[in-house]
Write a protein that holds these residues in place. Structure first.
Motif: not given
Length: 355
Positions: A327-350
């Motif tokens: 719990s804690g998420l709102s609506g439909t979300v696109n959860i990062i499953t690979v690479g989540q530890s190597f990106v920062a908040d607000g960073q653009k990703v593909r």
């Protein structure tokens, strides 16, 4: 012929110079143009894999290890001293409330009762005679009261003798299974020594130990389900949730009452206990998607609509083979499953959708 030391030194210097120029030709041959190019420019935003998770209404459960227990277990003890004369109840048999488990020898208890009853009849006659004489003026009121007191004492003596005689029969305090017999014929029992152990298996208890992180979600009356090691599934309701934790394990005792008609399920069986805690909106997230932010909060990183990564703290509600319900998420979300530890908040990703 052997070279002189000064010649050997000259040869070593020449060899070092030749090696230096050879290395320079190999590694420094890129020339000024190579230095001008510098490091390769980044090709674009980092690529991550993500999986879409939609909110669902889910019946939440707390899962814990448990075991079956008897609802009541009592060591039935003797109230008086005596030699065991009979053991009518077979060990392991079902007995009704009031059924005799062990019977002591009567000895002189019956004679004591007969004596007390005879004394009571004598006191009754004395009381009647005193009352008649008092009516005729031959007895005082005090003498009548004394005869009444003697009668009351005789009645009490009869009750004491009756109780002593009744105590030779050690009876079941409730209906259950006479699980263990501790006395045999000929055993001398003192007051307080055991005849045997009686357990109540209907209803049956399934007892679990809830961790302190989950105990607050459990309520008395909540539906629960227990799966035994044999695969048998039992349904019941929570009867009790402890308010004080076990000092050793820091867990809270949970008791679930389950009907056990016929005493078919035994005490002491291992079980997986599931207690329903209500319905809530939840998202399914892979176990590997959980990360910690700079503040030490547990959560997931997901991709926003504008293609930027964001962190959201979550609470794990239930762990299943398919993943974690959080719990804690709102609506439909696109959860990062690979690479989540190597990106920062607000960073653009593909995004490459996870399989």
């Amino acid at each position: 012929m052997r070279l002189k030391p000064q010649y050997m030194f000259i040869v070593a210097v020449v060899a070092v110079l030749v090696l230096f120029f050879l290395l320079g030709a190999v590694f420094g041959g890129a020339g000024p143009d190579a230095k001008a190019k510098g490091p390769a420019a980044p090709s674009g935003p980092p690529t991550v894999q993500a999986k879409v998770s939609t909110p669902v209404q889910r019946e939440l459960q707390v899962v814990m290890r448990g075991r079956t227990e008897a609802a009541r277990s009592v060591v039935v003890r003797s109230e008086t001293a005596g030699v065991v004369a009979a053991v009518p109840a077979a060990e392991g048999s079902f007995v009704r409330q009031g059924q005799i488990l062990c019977r002591l020898a009567v000895d002189a208890r019956q004679a004591s009762l007969d004596q007390a009853r005879a004394a009571l009849r004598a006191r009754q006659l004395q009381r009647e005679a005193a009352a008649r004489l008092a009516e005729q003026g031959y007895r005082s009121e005090t003498q009548v009261l004394e005869s009444q007191a003697a009668l009351d004492a005789a009645q009490a003596g009869v009750r004491v003798a009756e109780i002593a005689l009744r105590q030779v029969e050690i009876r079941a305090p409730f209906s259950g299974v006479f699980d263990r017999r501790d006395a045999e014929v000929g055993t001398y029992l003192s007051p307080g020594q055991p005849c045997g152990t009686l357990i109540e298996l209907d209803p049956l208890l399934v007892v679990g130990d809830a961790p302190e992180t989950e105990a607050g979600r459990l309520k008395a009356g909540a539906p629960a389900q227990a799966r035994l090691v044999s695969g048998q599934v039992l349904n019941g309701r929570v009867r009790f949730v402890a308010r004080d934790a076990d000092p050793q394990t820091r867990t809270y005792r949970v008791e679930v009452v389950i009907p056990n008609s016929g005493n078919g399920t035994r005490s002491g069986l291992s079980a997986e206990l599931r207690v329903n805690t209500g319905v809530d909106v939840a998202h399914l997230a892979p176990v590997s998607s959980l990360v910690l932010d700079a503040k030490g909060r547990q959560g997931v990183r997901h991709v926003l609509a504008d293609g930027r990564a964001a962190f959201s703290p979550v609470t794990v509600l239930e762990e299943t083979p398919e993943g974690l319900w959080v719990s804690g998420l709102s609506g439909t979300v696109n959860i990062i499953t690979v690479g989540q530890s190597f990106v920062a908040d607000g960073q653009k990703v593909r995004v490459a959708q996870a399989r």
